[in-house]
Scaffold this motif. Structure first.
Motif, mmCIF file in Angstrom:
data_model
loop_
_atom_site.group_PDB
_atom_site.id
_atom_site.type_symbol
_atom_site.label_atom_id
_atom_site.label_comp_id
_atom_site.label_asym_id
_atom_site.label_seq_id
_atom_site.Cartn_x
_atom_site.Cartn_y
_atom_site.Cartn_z
ATOM 1 N N ARG A 53 0.816 -1.207 0.000
ATOM 2 C CA ARG A 53 0.000 0.000 0.000
ATOM 3 C C ARG A 53 0.856 1.265 0.000
ATOM 4 O O ARG A 53 1.917 1.329 0.633
ATOM 5 C CB ARG A 53 -0.949 -0.010 1.189
ATOM 6 N N ASN A 54 0.400 2.282 -0.726
ATOM 7 C CA ASN A 54 1.190 3.501 -0.941
ATOM 8 C C ASN A 54 1.259 4.416 0.274
ATOM 9 O O ASN A 54 2.114 5.301 0.331
ATOM 10 C CB ASN A 54 0.624 4.280 -2.126
ATOM 11 N N GLY A 55 0.360 4.228 1.234
ATOM 12 C CA GLY A 55 0.407 5.075 2.420
ATOM 13 C C GLY A 55 1.717 4.961 3.181
ATOM 14 O O GLY A 55 2.088 5.879 3.924
ATOM 15 N N PHE A 56 2.438 3.870 2.960
ATOM 16 C CA PHE A 56 3.717 3.639 3.619
ATOM 17 C C PHE A 56 4.723 4.752 3.328
ATOM 18 O O PHE A 56 5.578 5.062 4.167
ATOM 19 C CB PHE A 56 4.279 2.290 3.151
ATOM 20 N N ILE A 57 4.629 5.360 2.132
ATOM 21 C CA ILE A 57 5.684 6.302 1.732
ATOM 22 C C ILE A 57 5.408 7.736 2.182
ATOM 23 O O ILE A 57 6.305 8.585 2.098
ATOM 24 C CB ILE A 57 5.931 6.263 0.213
ATOM 25 N N LEU A 58 4.197 8.026 2.660
ATOM 26 C CA LEU A 58 3.882 9.421 2.997
ATOM 27 C C LEU A 58 4.808 10.031 4.050
ATOM 28 O O LEU A 58 5.299 11.148 3.860
ATOM 29 C CB LEU A 58 2.418 9.533 3.458
ATOM 30 N N PRO A 59 5.092 9.347 5.182
ATOM 31 C CA PRO A 59 5.978 9.956 6.177
ATOM 32 C C PRO A 59 7.437 10.052 5.712
ATOM 33 O O PRO A 59 8.246 10.697 6.376
ATOM 34 C CB PRO A 59 5.873 9.001 7.383
ATOM 35 N N LEU A 60 7.755 9.385 4.600
ATOM 36 C CA LEU A 60 9.112 9.449 4.062
ATOM 37 C C LEU A 60 9.294 10.624 3.118
ATOM 38 O O LEU A 60 10.339 11.275 3.110
ATOM 39 C CB LEU A 60 9.448 8.149 3.325
ATOM 40 N N ILE A 61 8.296 10.900 2.295
ATOM 41 C CA ILE A 61 8.477 11.929 1.269
ATOM 42 C C ILE A 61 8.063 13.321 1.748
ATOM 43 O O ILE A 61 8.558 14.327 1.217
ATOM 44 C CB ILE A 61 7.746 11.561 -0.036
ATOM 45 N N PHE A 62 7.175 13.391 2.745
ATOM 46 C CA PHE A 62 6.752 14.700 3.249
ATOM 47 C C PHE A 62 7.475 15.048 4.550
ATOM 48 O O PHE A 62 7.974 14.170 5.255
ATOM 49 C CB PHE A 62 5.239 14.718 3.456
ATOM 50 N N MET A 63 7.522 16.340 4.854
ATOM 51 C CA MET A 63 8.306 16.843 5.980
ATOM 52 C C MET A 63 7.410 17.568 6.986
ATOM 53 O O MET A 63 6.398 18.152 6.597
ATOM 54 C CB MET A 63 9.371 17.826 5.464
ATOM 55 N N ASN A 64 7.803 17.541 8.237
ATOM 56 C CA ASN A 64 7.086 18.278 9.271
ATOM 57 C C ASN A 64 7.522 19.744 9.200
ATOM 58 O O ASN A 64 8.334 20.214 9.997
ATOM 59 C CB ASN A 64 7.365 17.698 10.656
ATOM 60 N N THR A 65 6.958 20.447 8.233
ATOM 61 C CA THR A 65 7.358 21.840 7.998
ATOM 62 C C THR A 65 6.588 22.821 8.878
ATOM 63 O O THR A 65 6.755 24.033 8.718
ATOM 64 C CB THR A 65 7.137 22.201 6.517
ATOM 65 N N GLY A 66 5.753 22.307 9.772
ATOM 66 C CA GLY A 66 4.975 23.190 10.643
ATOM 67 C C GLY A 66 5.395 23.123 12.093
ATOM 68 O O GLY A 66 6.038 24.034 12.612
ATOM 69 N N PRO B 169 -1.606 2.922 8.703
ATOM 70 C CA PRO B 169 -1.498 3.913 9.778
ATOM 71 C C PRO B 169 -0.463 3.564 10.840
ATOM 72 O O PRO B 169 0.194 4.461 11.377
ATOM 73 C CB PRO B 169 -2.910 3.949 10.369
ATOM 74 N N GLU B 170 -0.299 2.284 11.165
ATOM 75 C CA GLU B 170 0.660 1.918 12.206
ATOM 76 C C GLU B 170 2.090 2.183 11.763
ATOM 77 O O GLU B 170 2.909 2.701 12.532
ATOM 78 C CB GLU B 170 0.483 0.449 12.588
ATOM 79 N N GLN B 171 2.412 1.818 10.512
ATOM 80 C CA GLN B 171 3.762 2.082 10.005
ATOM 81 C C GLN B 171 4.027 3.585 9.938
ATOM 82 O O GLN B 171 5.122 4.051 10.260
ATOM 83 C CB GLN B 171 3.958 1.461 8.615
ATOM 84 N N ALA B 172 3.019 4.358 9.518
ATOM 85 C CA ALA B 172 3.179 5.804 9.432
ATOM 86 C C ALA B 172 3.412 6.406 10.813
ATOM 87 O O ALA B 172 4.297 7.252 10.992
ATOM 88 C CB ALA B 172 1.942 6.426 8.786
#
Length: 326
Positions: free
Chosen positions: A96-109, A293-296
């Motif tokens: 599932r593609n949700g796995f990559i979201l915390p890798l490609i996006f940054m906590n810019t806030g 969600p757990e991996q993220a």
């Protein structure tokens, strides 16, 4: 003894993580979840962050070149992390593609905005806000598509921060009638006060959100958290030196000192944001669409904890290699 440079870095990073730690323990102690986190999030999202953005943008001239540099840099950082994230996803055997979201996006806030303010002043905060909006724009478009299979650009158009940025730029650049200036002065003072509350509540909210994460889920996020924290800064430095080679952020001893400092601050903001862990919003999107969600959550938690060590190191490199360049 600490040098002035080291003291500045520590004084910029420690308060943010100390407040996040306080928010984490508040969440741990609040076992019955009596604190209405949604209400606090709405307060920050609809009032305090837009106030912070208007307060920091209406006082300075809008530079289209600076805006495009930071916007393109944010999108480039996301794109550069995609192949790395896909490789880890394949090696982990995740479909599932949700796995990559915390890798490609940054906590810019939650993390980068207060550090940008403490390290580089209002100039750094204003530039970091532009980077943040670009990151959020892609998260609410391509990010939502990855986890849900459908685009959600209308969600980006509902972000109050976007309109606060537009209002701030308009106030700074458009000729205004004399009759309007007292109202603008009042709005500026009001948003200054409200904006002061945005940063501590952003950080507390981050710590509180992480308090639900369990130790057993942290193990699955170690690889992702490390890659986000190690790969991000390397790509950020590489991108900055590409911009120098192309002449977008030139290093020239004949430059006006203020222009020179403006370029270096932009470079510092790019690298700082590239060094951030994954955002809590990536986890919330995965949770909303039930997509890893757990991996993220694990990658966001590991990245945030690891950032206590890596972010000061990156700031040390920024002050040595970027801010002293010339």
């Amino acid at each position: 003894m600490f040098s002035n440079q080291n003291f500045l870095i520590i004084s910029a990073v420690i308060p943010s993580f100390a407040i996040a730690f306080a928010g984490f323990w508040l969440g741990r102690l609040d076992t019955r979840r009596e604190l209405n986190q949604k209400s606090i999030s709405n307060l920050v999202y609809y009032f305090l962050v837009p106030s912070l953005i208007f307060s920091s943008t209406h006082k300075r001239a809008f530079d289209p070149s600076e805006f495009s540099l930071l916007f393109v840099s944010a999108i480039a950082m996301i794109a550069l992390m995609v192949p790395v994230a896909l490789l880890l996803k394949r090696r982990a055997g995740v479909q599932r593609n949700g796995f990559i979201l915390p890798l490609i996006f940054m906590n810019t806030g939650n993390i980068s905005l207060p550090i940008a303010l403490l390290m580089f002043g209002n100039e750094g905060l204003s530039k970091s806000i532009i980077f943040h909006l670009a990151n959020i724009f892609v998260l609410y478009s391509a990010g939502v598509f990855l986890v849900s299979g459908q685009t959600d650009l209308k969600q980006f158009l509902k972000i109050p921060a976007l309109y606060a940025m537009i209002a701030g730029v308009a106030a700074a650049t458009l000729p205004l009638p004399e009759a309007v200036k007292p109202a603008l002065y009042f709005a500026g003072k009001l948003t200054d006060i409200l904006g002061y509350g945005a940063i501590p509540l952003l950080i507390v909210n981050l710590g509180y959100s992480m308090s639900d994460i369990r130790l057993e889920t942290l193990k699955t996020g170690i690889a992702g958290g490390i890659i986000r924290l190690a790969g991000g800064p390397m790509l950020g430095f590489g991108l900055v030196f590409i911009w120098r080679m192309t002449g977008w952020t030139p290093v020239d001893p004949t430059l006006d000192p203020l222009v020179w400092l403006g370029y270096r601050t932009s470079e510092a903001v790019i690298i700082l944001n590239a060094s951030m862990p994954g955002p809590v919003m990536a986890y919330l999107l995965n949770l909303k669409y039930d997509n890893c969600p757990e991996q993220a959550a694990a990658m966001v938690a590991v990245g945030t904890l690891g950032g206590i060590v890596t972010i000061p190191l990156v700031l040390q490199l920024i002050t040595t290699l970027i801010m002293k360049a010339g």
